[in-house]
Each structure stands twice: as C-alpha cells, then as structure tokens.
Design a protein around this motif. Structure first.
Motif, PDB file in Angstrom:
ATOM      1  N   VAL A   1      -6.597   9.922  11.253  1.00  0.00           N
ATOM      2  CA  VAL A   1      -5.924   9.414  12.455  1.00  0.00           C
ATOM      3  C   VAL A   1      -6.015  10.444  13.578  1.00  0.00           C
ATOM      4  O   VAL A   1      -6.154  10.082  14.749  1.00  0.00           O
ATOM      5  CB  VAL A   1      -4.467   9.022  12.125  1.00  0.00           C
ATOM      6  CG1 VAL A   1      -3.686   8.702  13.384  1.00  0.00           C
ATOM      7  CG2 VAL A   1      -4.448   7.817  11.173  1.00  0.00           C
TER       8      VAL A   1
ATOM      9  N   SER B   1      -2.115  12.555   0.367  1.00  0.00           N
ATOM     10  CA  SER B   1      -1.547  11.285   0.815  1.00  0.00           C
ATOM     11  C   SER B   1      -0.341  10.846   0.008  1.00  0.00           C
ATOM     12  O   SER B   1       0.404   9.983   0.446  1.00  0.00           O
ATOM     13  CB  SER B   1      -2.598  10.180   0.720  1.00  0.00           C
ATOM     14  OG  SER B   1      -3.749  10.524   1.427  1.00  0.00           O
ATOM     15  N   LYS B   2      -0.181  11.371  -1.184  1.00  0.00           N
ATOM     16  CA  LYS B   2       0.861  10.862  -2.067  1.00  0.00           C
ATOM     17  C   LYS B   2       1.937  11.941  -2.229  1.00  0.00           C
ATOM     18  O   LYS B   2       2.368  12.525  -1.266  1.00  0.00           O
ATOM     19  CB  LYS B   2       0.230  10.394  -3.378  1.00  0.00           C
ATOM     20  CG  LYS B   2      -0.975   9.472  -3.163  1.00  0.00           C
ATOM     21  CD  LYS B   2      -0.625   8.205  -2.377  1.00  0.00           C
ATOM     22  CE  LYS B   2      -1.856   7.404  -1.987  1.00  0.00           C
ATOM     23  NZ  LYS B   2      -1.550   6.250  -1.139  1.00  0.00           N
TER      24      LYS B   2
ATOM     25  N   GLY C   1       3.033  12.604   1.561  1.00  0.00           N
ATOM     26  CA  GLY C   1       2.608  11.283   2.023  1.00  0.00           C
ATOM     27  C   GLY C   1       1.802  11.290   3.304  1.00  0.00           C
ATOM     28  O   GLY C   1       1.885  10.359   4.103  1.00  0.00           O
ATOM     29  N   GLU C   2       0.989  12.317   3.505  1.00  0.00           N
ATOM     30  CA  GLU C   2       0.215  12.411   4.750  1.00  0.00           C
ATOM     31  C   GLU C   2      -1.090  11.631   4.640  1.00  0.00           C
ATOM     32  O   GLU C   2      -2.191  12.189   4.769  1.00  0.00           O
ATOM     33  CB  GLU C   2      -0.065  13.882   5.083  1.00  0.00           C
ATOM     34  CG  GLU C   2       1.167  14.695   5.445  1.00  0.00           C
ATOM     35  CD  GLU C   2       1.676  14.447   6.872  1.00  0.00           C
ATOM     36  OE1 GLU C   2       1.216  13.495   7.525  1.00  0.00           O
ATOM     37  OE2 GLU C   2       2.558  15.224   7.316  1.00  0.00           O
ATOM     38  N   CYS C   3      -0.993  10.334   4.453  1.00  0.00           N
ATOM     39  CA  CYS C   3      -2.172   9.485   4.239  1.00  0.00           C
ATOM     40  C   CYS C   3      -3.154   9.555   5.409  1.00  0.00           C
ATOM     41  O   CYS C   3      -4.357   9.654   5.220  1.00  0.00           O
ATOM     42  CB  CYS C   3      -1.741   8.037   4.071  1.00  0.00           C
ATOM     43  SG  CYS C   3      -0.486   7.777   2.809  1.00  0.00           S
ATOM     44  N   GLY C   4      -2.631   9.471   6.618  1.00  0.00           N
ATOM     45  CA  GLY C   4      -3.485   9.370   7.802  1.00  0.00           C
ATOM     46  C   GLY C   4      -4.269  10.638   8.089  1.00  0.00           C
ATOM     47  O   GLY C   4      -5.232  10.609   8.850  1.00  0.00           O
ATOM     48  N   LEU C   5      -3.873  11.749   7.474  1.00  0.00           N
ATOM     49  CA  LEU C   5      -4.569  13.012   7.755  1.00  0.00           C
ATOM     50  C   LEU C   5      -5.784  13.203   6.858  1.00  0.00           C
ATOM     51  O   LEU C   5      -6.604  14.077   7.098  1.00  0.00           O
ATOM     52  CB  LEU C   5      -3.609  14.194   7.641  1.00  0.00           C
ATOM     53  CG  LEU C   5      -2.389  14.105   8.563  1.00  0.00           C
ATOM     54  CD1 LEU C   5      -1.555  15.376   8.462  1.00  0.00           C
ATOM     55  CD2 LEU C   5      -2.807  13.897  10.002  1.00  0.00           C
ATOM     56  N   ARG C   6      -5.872  12.384   5.815  1.00  0.00           N
ATOM     57  CA  ARG C   6      -7.075  12.307   4.969  1.00  0.00           C
ATOM     58  C   ARG C   6      -7.447  13.635   4.329  1.00  0.00           C
ATOM     59  O   ARG C   6      -8.611  14.061   4.391  1.00  0.00           O
ATOM     60  CB  ARG C   6      -8.274  11.738   5.743  1.00  0.00           C
ATOM     61  CG  ARG C   6      -8.022  10.517   6.586  1.00  0.00           C
ATOM     62  CD  ARG C   6      -7.436   9.296   5.865  1.00  0.00           C
ATOM     63  NE  ARG C   6      -8.306   8.718   4.882  1.00  0.00           N
ATOM     64  CZ  ARG C   6      -7.953   8.576   3.591  1.00  0.00           C
ATOM     65  NH1 ARG C   6      -6.787   8.996   3.133  1.00  0.00           N
ATOM     66  NH2 ARG C   6      -8.766   8.002   2.749  1.00  0.00           N
TER      67      ARG C   6
ATOM     68  N   VAL D   1       1.333  10.075  12.567  1.00  0.00           N
ATOM     69  CA  VAL D   1      -0.113  10.164  12.347  1.00  0.00           C
ATOM     70  C   VAL D   1      -0.432  10.302  10.859  1.00  0.00           C
ATOM     71  O   VAL D   1      -1.598  10.292  10.465  1.00  0.00           O
ATOM     72  CB  VAL D   1      -0.742  11.343  13.127  1.00  0.00           C
ATOM     73  CG1 VAL D   1      -0.597  11.132  14.628  1.00  0.00           C
ATOM     74  CG2 VAL D   1      -0.126  12.685  12.711  1.00  0.00           C
ATOM     75  N   GLY D   2       0.615  10.430  10.037  1.00  0.00           N
ATOM     76  CA  GLY D   2       0.438  10.488   8.584  1.00  0.00           C
ATOM     77  C   GLY D   2       0.382   9.119   7.931  1.00  0.00           C
ATOM     78  O   GLY D   2       0.173   9.036   6.729  1.00  0.00           O
ATOM     79  N   ALA D   3       0.573   8.045   8.706  1.00  0.00           N
ATOM     80  CA  ALA D   3       0.400   6.694   8.144  1.00  0.00           C
ATOM     81  C   ALA D   3      -1.078   6.320   8.211  1.00  0.00           C
ATOM     82  O   ALA D   3      -1.791   6.743   9.116  1.00  0.00           O
ATOM     83  CB  ALA D   3       1.243   5.687   8.920  1.00  0.00           C
ATOM     84  N   TYR D   4      -1.534   5.544   7.238  1.00  0.00           N
ATOM     85  CA  TYR D   4      -2.886   4.995   7.343  1.00  0.00           C
ATOM     86  C   TYR D   4      -2.981   4.138   8.597  1.00  0.00           C
ATOM     87  O   TYR D   4      -2.028   3.443   8.949  1.00  0.00           O
ATOM     88  CB  TYR D   4      -3.192   4.067   6.163  1.00  0.00           C
ATOM     89  CG  TYR D   4      -3.340   4.707   4.810  1.00  0.00           C
ATOM     90  CD1 TYR D   4      -4.360   5.606   4.550  1.00  0.00           C
ATOM     91  CD2 TYR D   4      -2.490   4.373   3.767  1.00  0.00           C
ATOM     92  CE1 TYR D   4      -4.516   6.169   3.283  1.00  0.00           C
ATOM     93  CE2 TYR D   4      -2.639   4.920   2.501  1.00  0.00           C
ATOM     94  CZ  TYR D   4      -3.656   5.820   2.253  1.00  0.00           C
ATOM     95  OH  TYR D   4      -3.809   6.358   1.013  1.00  0.00           O
TER      96      TYR D   4
ATOM     97  N   ILE E   1       0.845  -1.199   0.000  1.00  0.00           N
ATOM     98  CA  ILE E   1       0.000   0.000   0.000  1.00  0.00           C
ATOM     99  C   ILE E   1       0.875   1.243   0.000  1.00  0.00           C
ATOM    100  O   ILE E   1       1.968   1.235   0.566  1.00  0.00           O
ATOM    101  CB  ILE E   1      -0.965  -0.038   1.227  1.00  0.00           C
ATOM    102  CG1 ILE E   1      -1.998   1.087   1.149  1.00  0.00           C
ATOM    103  CG2 ILE E   1      -0.212  -0.001   2.540  1.00  0.00           C
ATOM    104  CD1 ILE E   1      -3.133   0.919   2.153  1.00  0.00           C
ATOM    105  N   GLY E   2       0.390   2.280  -0.684  1.00  0.00           N
ATOM    106  CA  GLY E   2       1.163   3.520  -0.805  1.00  0.00           C
ATOM    107  C   GLY E   2       1.098   4.325   0.480  1.00  0.00           C
ATOM    108  O   GLY E   2       0.488   5.394   0.519  1.00  0.00           O
ATOM    109  N   ASP E   3       1.747   3.799   1.518  1.00  0.00           N
ATOM    110  CA  ASP E   3       1.627   4.387   2.859  1.00  0.00           C
ATOM    111  C   ASP E   3       3.023   4.858   3.269  1.00  0.00           C
ATOM    112  O   ASP E   3       3.776   4.168   3.958  1.00  0.00           O
ATOM    113  CB  ASP E   3       1.103   3.294   3.801  1.00  0.00           C
ATOM    114  CG  ASP E   3       0.701   3.833   5.162  1.00  0.00           C
ATOM    115  OD1 ASP E   3       0.857   5.045   5.400  1.00  0.00           O
ATOM    116  OD2 ASP E   3       0.242   3.025   5.995  1.00  0.00           O
TER     117      ASP E   3
ATOM    118  N   HIS F   1       4.594   7.168   5.247  1.00  0.00           N
ATOM    119  CA  HIS F   1       5.171   7.319   6.584  1.00  0.00           C
ATOM    120  C   HIS F   1       5.335   5.974   7.279  1.00  0.00           C
ATOM    121  O   HIS F   1       6.239   5.797   8.083  1.00  0.00           O
ATOM    122  CB  HIS F   1       4.316   8.256   7.432  1.00  0.00           C
ATOM    123  CG  HIS F   1       4.335   9.657   6.934  1.00  0.00           C
ATOM    124  ND1 HIS F   1       3.842  10.719   7.645  1.00  0.00           N
ATOM    125  CD2 HIS F   1       4.802  10.203   5.786  1.00  0.00           C
ATOM    126  CE1 HIS F   1       3.989  11.835   6.953  1.00  0.00           C
ATOM    127  NE2 HIS F   1       4.555  11.542   5.820  1.00  0.00           N
TER     128      HIS F   1
END
Lengths: 476, 476
Positions: free
Chosen positions: B332, A293-294, A298-303, B103-106, A51-53, A55
């Motif tokens: 997150v 997120s990309k 790459g701040e995926c978790g912040l949506r 917190v930036g990870a899924y 998965i493109g995650d 962090h």
C-alpha cells in the motif's frame, strides 16, 4: 475481433480460483456502497469476515512499528523529541544498511542483510537453539505468498513426464491451489481429521501419496501450522511424524508458519518444523515461511514476509536467489516491518511498555473471540465447530437441509456458497464457503475470521445465529 | 544425498540469467567490503553504475513524497505544523480509502481505487485526451516488473504445441529474457539499429517475425521506450509503424514506458503507445507500464508501479485481475508512492515550489550527465556511443583488440565480461557487459548508468578513460 479471448490465453490462469477474494467479496463491496448511498437493506452495515485483514477490522497498528517505518521514510522526524531513543537507534541502523541511507534504494535481492540477521536471531531465540542460524538462508519477500510462488516454481520439474505433485491439506488456504493451478502442478489432497480437531494423520498422508503416485511425481508436502482455515495447532509428535513421512518418500516440506504468534488454546504451543527436524536430526529440505501480516501486528498492507531455507544445498539456494534477483527486491519498508516483527522492544527499552500493552490488548481480544466463536457456533442447531486453538479463523461444519442442497445444485451453486450468499444478502455478513478451501465430499463448511472488534463480533454472531435458524426453518 | 539438486529442479529457473545483478555486482560488493576493512586497492572507492538505483547514488528523495508516505504510516505526524496543507489533504484522502484508515490493511487486489483514479487522470493529462481514461483498466503492482510477469503468464498458451513467442528488442532489459526463460516462452530477437541511434526498424521486425514463425506462436511484441539500455527515444512515426506491424500479425503490444519522464535530447519528446494507437484508431491489445523507481523520484525500494490495459476484452481483464487477487495486493505504501508520482503538487499548492526546485535539480543533473557520458566515451579511441536521448543509461560500443578477445574466449568468458571484470578490479567501477542485454554477434558493449553524483561521475569517466587506454596498450 480481439487478439486475446478467454480460450486462447493461459488456461491455467483462467481456471485458477481464489475464493477469499471471489464473487461474495465483490458483492459485499457493492452492498457497502449501496448502504452508503442510502439503500434500504435488512442490515445496517456490512461485516467483512472473509479475510485475515486485521487493520481493516479496526485493530490498531503498533506504535513502535509505525514510528520506525515513518522515521525511516522521512528521517527529519528523528529530531522530534516524542520519538523514543530505541526507535531512533533502530532507524539509524536500518538506514545505514540502505544505499544512500534511503529506503528508496533497492536492497539486495534477498533483502537487507541487517534484517535477514534480525530474522536469524529471532529464529534462534524462538527455537531456543545453541547455534546461530545462518542469516544467508533467509530471504525477504512480498508477504509470505511470494515464498510459496518461488518455491513451487523452483521445484516444478519432473523426471518422468508427469506433472510435479504437491501434497496440500484439505481444507487449505487457496493460495496453494491457485499457485499449483497457475504453474500446472498436480494437487494431491490429504484430508485433515475434523472429528479429531482437524488433526493431521500419517495414515491419511500415506493414502493420499499412494493414490496419487501414478498420476504425478510428488516432490513437496505443504503443512499449515497453526492451521488456516482450521485453527488447529499441531503437536511436536505430530510434526515429527510428518517429517518422518517426508523422509520416507524423499519429498521436501513447505511449512506455512505465519500464525506462529497466534496460539489460543490452554496448553498449546507453537513448535516449528525446523526445531522438530533438528531434534531428530532430519536432513531433508525445508522451506518455512513467516509474515508481517498476521500475529498481533497485522500489517497486511505493508507486504512483509520471509522464507527460511533449511538443509538446502548451496547450489540450489544460489539458483533460488538468482530467481529472486530478477524481481530486484521486495519493498524495503516491508523489510523494515519484518525487522520490527522479529526484533520488538526488549524489557527496559523506552518503547517496551507501550509495545507490551498494545500487543497484550490485541492478543487477549483475539483469544476471547477464539473462544466465543466456537461456543456460539456450537450452540446453534446444525453447526459444529472445533476449538479455535490458533490462527484467526473458525471453520464450522454446516448440516444443511436436503431442500437447501437441492435448490443450490439446481442453481448450479455449491450448497455452502448458496448458504453464504443468502447470509450476505440478508445479514451483511461476508464469510467464505468451505468449497473455496476444499472439504470432504458431501460436507459443508464456511470460514469466518475472528477479527471484527468485540462489539461488532458479538453483533455478527447474533446475526449469524438468527439467520441460521431462519434458513433451517425455511428449508426444513 | 539431498532431495533437491541443480539437475532435478526447474531447468528454466536454473538457466535464467539476470546480468544486472550478476557476478560482477557480487564482486563489487566484496571489493567495497575489502576497502572498508582497509585493504589496499588501486582505487579509493567502488562506483556502482550497474543498476538504475537513484537514491543509492545519493539522489535525494523528494520531500513531498516522503512527507506523504511518512504521515500516512504514522498519522500522529499530521499534527506537526511543518507539514503542508496539501500533504495533509492527500494523506487524509488516501487514508479514507484504506480499510480502518490504515496502510496496514490490504487494498483491493488491483490497488486502491483512489490511486487507480489518480493514474487514470495522469494518463488523460499526459496524452492530452478529451475523454476520461477508465481507471478500472489500471492495476497497481510491485514495481513495473510485476506487470511483465503477469502479462507473460496470462498469454502463455499456444494453439499448436509450439512455445509462445515474444518479440523483444536486442539489446533489451534482461528482466524480459529472464521472465521468458522462467515461463518456458520463446524469445524472438529483433535488433535495434545501432548505426541509426538504436532506432527501431520495421523491416527488421518483419525479418525477426518471419524467421521465428516456424519455431513458435508469436503473441507479443515488447517495446522499451525510452530505451533501456540504449537511451533512444522513439518518434511517433516509429511507434505507429510498430503498431501497424502488430496489427498485421495480430499480436499484442507490451510497452515498457517507465522512463517517460527521462527525456534529454533537444527536440525529443515522449509519445505513449496509447496515444499513437488512439490517433490511428488501432484496436489491438496494449499493456503499458509505469514505475515509481525511475523518473526524477527514483523510489526503487518502495516498489510502486502500474500497468494500464488498453483495448482489453473485459473477460480477459477479469481473468488477469483474478490472477492478481491470489497475491492479495501490492504494498500500500508503494501504491501511495505511485499516487505521488502521477499527482504531484500543482502551481499554487503549498508544496509546489519545493517540489519544483527539487525535481528541476535532479533532471538538470541527469541531463548534463547524459551529454557528458556520450561526449566522454566518444573522445576515447575504440569506443563509440550514441546520443543518450532518454532514460538513464549509455550503451557504448567497444572495439576490443583481437588479443583481448582471444584471451577472454580462452578463459571461457564473454569478451565484454572480461573487459568489465578488469575494469572493476583495477578501477572499482562496476558496469554491466553488453552480453547481459544481448547485442549483434561479434559486437561488444557495456551499459553504464548516468546516476552517480556529478563529481563522482566525472571521476568515473576519468577512471574509465585511463583504464581503457591501458587496456588497449596491454592487448594491442
């Protein structure tokens, strides 16, 4: 006796699949726990390349982003002398836009006006436009995924009793197939041309359209550029051909452009659908999407994410925005993240040098891994990998021995799933089989990200190479 | 000629309504801008009492929450000596659960395991249970709204070709009617009894069920407790009656319990559906939801929420969680907010005293406004207001003069919309007409929040009282 059971609930929901988080990932988590508890395995660590995650793969957050989000949350921090002036200014202007100067207040349904304006300015600069972009065509979302869901929901009505058809590339990002399945829409596959670096061919679009026309009412074409999982970057010429195709058939375009900052190939560059359409004065409806997120953040978790509407009738836009209003708003901190993405420090700003150094580091790492991954896979017998020109993935083709295919099918497994499962169990490397994205019949692939840090990535390449050789030896 | 127009898009989306953010709110925003630009109005400020948006109404964020969210975002702050030890510990334990400690990870699709465990512990304490609550039945969401959407989507399949029916209270929170409309489900209204403090009456449930049975396949009953917009708090006896009703008809329960911390009436207390069901050993499926947006924290913009499944078959739970996986995860930082909600500082913790003082302040303000609002409205001729026993709203009944009703209908407006519009234009007070929530035929109401700060709230009461008198004089 329960009230609910798998057969009396929504069968569209029951049937949808999302391989990026499927059984392999669940197994990878278990393996990591087993290792932690001291279990003996043929590997020392699990490497999650599914998965493109960013962090999660040790990529460091950008300081500028985190200072802004953190100070906006707890403004007492603004008194800290270590916080640069440009961060303070941005935080203050964002808080001025929040109810009660708190990120805990709801924003407008489409997001804070100030952030929508930042996005509009970004698009103007990116596409080198003379005219301003209308910020009111931009709506902020919970990641880019939400743009897909609301757009599909908006257009999901046919005039002839047949389901609404949506053209998607194969291979695709499985959010598309999952959303279409959930909403009962008809998936119309067009195949990307693996022989020509996963290019997009208009004859293939016409074939797909023509063959599906009887089964559904086609209303949308989805294009992912740069490509996920393919890593291809479309040329402007190619984009214009897609636009002309959509015009011919009177269908709208959904452009997934979340990897617009991730271009690796020499001479390649990102062309937005919006700018290509402007160039030929195309008047059809476009939804383009972007994500926090990309890219290099790459701040995926912040949506954080946004959609831009282009050529949309105002009355239809109003209906879409009404739909968004029923979910109130997306995370205000996600919106603020998006502001950082589209309006980073400029030359001369106190945060500029650090920001520039951090982003360069991320991008150059990704670029060298993009080359390494294709070179490595192409050096392995029975694997073929196109250039990773953009995005964060490689999607190599596997020539699997007949014996392996037979054994997989006997187990009722897709052969590439069978391969990926064994790879995971024997090396700890977690990838996603091509069948999760779609592929031409009787071809087998997998997707891997290029995100693990350089030393881990090299280790992963080594594990995969030696696994593959053993696999071939075993089944040949 | 555009491709999309209001008649060829999804008519369910076109038809849905969400009054809490409707045209009155748009007009209120315009009026505020006009005032800012120096326009002359019969009022000095716009007061937005249309939405439960605590911080927008100057309620201060809780320090404990903001320190945790801020430090988790930018961990360098943990070195700051002003940050209490319990905040540091919590932040570290949360970051340990995040991929790459960012917190930036899924997170996992259902949210971070540690936060799901915090929620499970909270429920165990709240309901004084002997046994542990299974954290795997808890899923974290983008506000509570997302719980409603995924639950409705999950059950939206009927066995007889008729739409799936969902029983909702009238008046209701319009998220329910909007979601049912979007998903093409059938809204089955049961009326709350205004004469008895908006109580919920089982005979009325039976009537509603019986009359709708032919038109749809009823699968769910929604209960909002404490009530939005009614402010009523259900007794345990009443909740058990609802559970028995649902058992009789084999339908599941969706319990909207987001106001569980907002109880004002002497002698009233919150009883969860979960605990009532446990008491009578009821085995039917329940989804209960909670939010970080209400209570005393009011962190609406951070979009934290959770759903708890109770008595769910594991295979159905797995399908729901698969649906959630396609949207990757919720914010997150929203999840971390939820951790703060369900696991606040305990006596003896360094943050306890400040936290306790801040929450007491918020709750005692709300409690006195809950009394003030009902007393004020009941002192006005032509208004009747039930006790605001819980939540954050009053929903008084208006006796409108016939002349006003006729004029409204001649303008093709709902009479209470007509009233609310004039109130806004002449006083700057923005409320939501009862027609946006549903009400018994030929009755008129409005909903106001009790959130404006005490001095503004008193001013608002005064403006409403004098407007109402003028309105009556004008139309009598």
């Amino acid at each position: 006796m329960t009230i609910l059971n798998p057969t009396n609930i929504n069968q569209n929901v029951r049937n949808l699949e999302y391989a990026v988080r499927g059984p392999l990932v669940t197994r990878a988590l278990e393996l990591a726990k087993e290792l932690n508890n001291g279990a003996e395995k043929p590997f020392k660590s699990v490497i999650r390349a599914n998965i493109g995650d960013c962090h999660a793969m040790q990529q460091k957050p950008l300081t500028f982003f985190r200072q802004i989000i953190s100070c906006a949350t707890y403004p007492s921090m603004l008194d800290n002398p270590d916080i640069p002036e440009d961060v303070k200014e941005r935080v203050n202007s964002l808080l001025d836009a929040c109810g009660g100067r708190s990120v805990g207040a709801y924003s407008e349904s489409c997001g804070l006006e100030i952030v929508r304006r930042h996005c509009a300015d970004y698009i103007k600069q990116r596409d080198k436009l003379d005219q301003d972009v209308d910020w009111q065509n931009i709506f902020l979302t919970t990641g880019a995924s939400e743009v897909v869901k609301v757009t599909m929901s908006l257009v999901n009505q046919s005039s002839n009793g047949k389901p609404v058809g949506v053209m998607i590339p194969i291979p695709q990002y499985p959010l598309y197939s999952a959303t279409l399945c959930e909403l009962g829409m008809h998936q119309v596959n067009y195949y990307l041309n693996e022989q020509e670096n996963w290019s997009l061919n208009v004859e293939e679009l016409e074939r797909a359209y023509g063959e599906a026309e009887d089964q559904c009412e086609i209303k949308v074409i989805v294009v992912i550029n740069p490509g996920n999982p393919t890593g291809a970057v479309l040329s402007k010429r190619n984009i214009i051909e897609v636009v002309e195709f959509a015009q011919r058939h009177n269908i709208m375009i959904l452009a997934d452009e979340v990897y617009q900052h991730n271009i690796w190939a020499e001479g390649a560059s990102f062309t937005s659908f919006r700018s290509a359409m402007a160039e030929i004065n195309a008047k059809l409806e476009l939804v383009s999407m972007m994500s926090a997120s990309k890219g290099y953040m790459g701040e995926c978790g912040l949506r954080g994410g946004y959609g831009e509407l282009y050529n949309f009738p105002l009355d239809v836009r109003a209906i879409l925005y009404k739909l968004l209003s029923a979910r109130l708003c997306c995370s205000v901190l996600g919106q603020i993240t998006m502001s950082c993405v589209v309006k980073p420090p400029k030359i001369g700003d106190p945060s500029y040098e650090k920001y520039e150094a951090e982003t360069k580091q991320v991008l150059s790492n990704l670029k060298s891994k993009a080359k390494l991954v294709a070179d490595t896979f192409n050096s392995i017998e029975g694997m073929q990998c196109n250039e990773v020109a953009g995005a964060m993935y490689a999607f190599p083709r596997l020539s699997l021995p007949k014996k392996a295919i037979d054994e997989a099918l006997a187990k009722n497994q897709q052969p590439d799933f069978f391969y990926a499962w064994q790879l995971l169990e024997s090396t700890g490397v977690c990838i996603v089989p091509g069948s999760g994205f779609g592929q031409a019949p009787n071809t087998y692939h997998f997707r891997t990200t290029i995100l693990p840090p350089p030393d881990v990535f090299q280790d992963m390449m080594n594990r995969m190479k030696s696994f593959h050789q053993q696999f071939l030896a075993r089944y040949s």
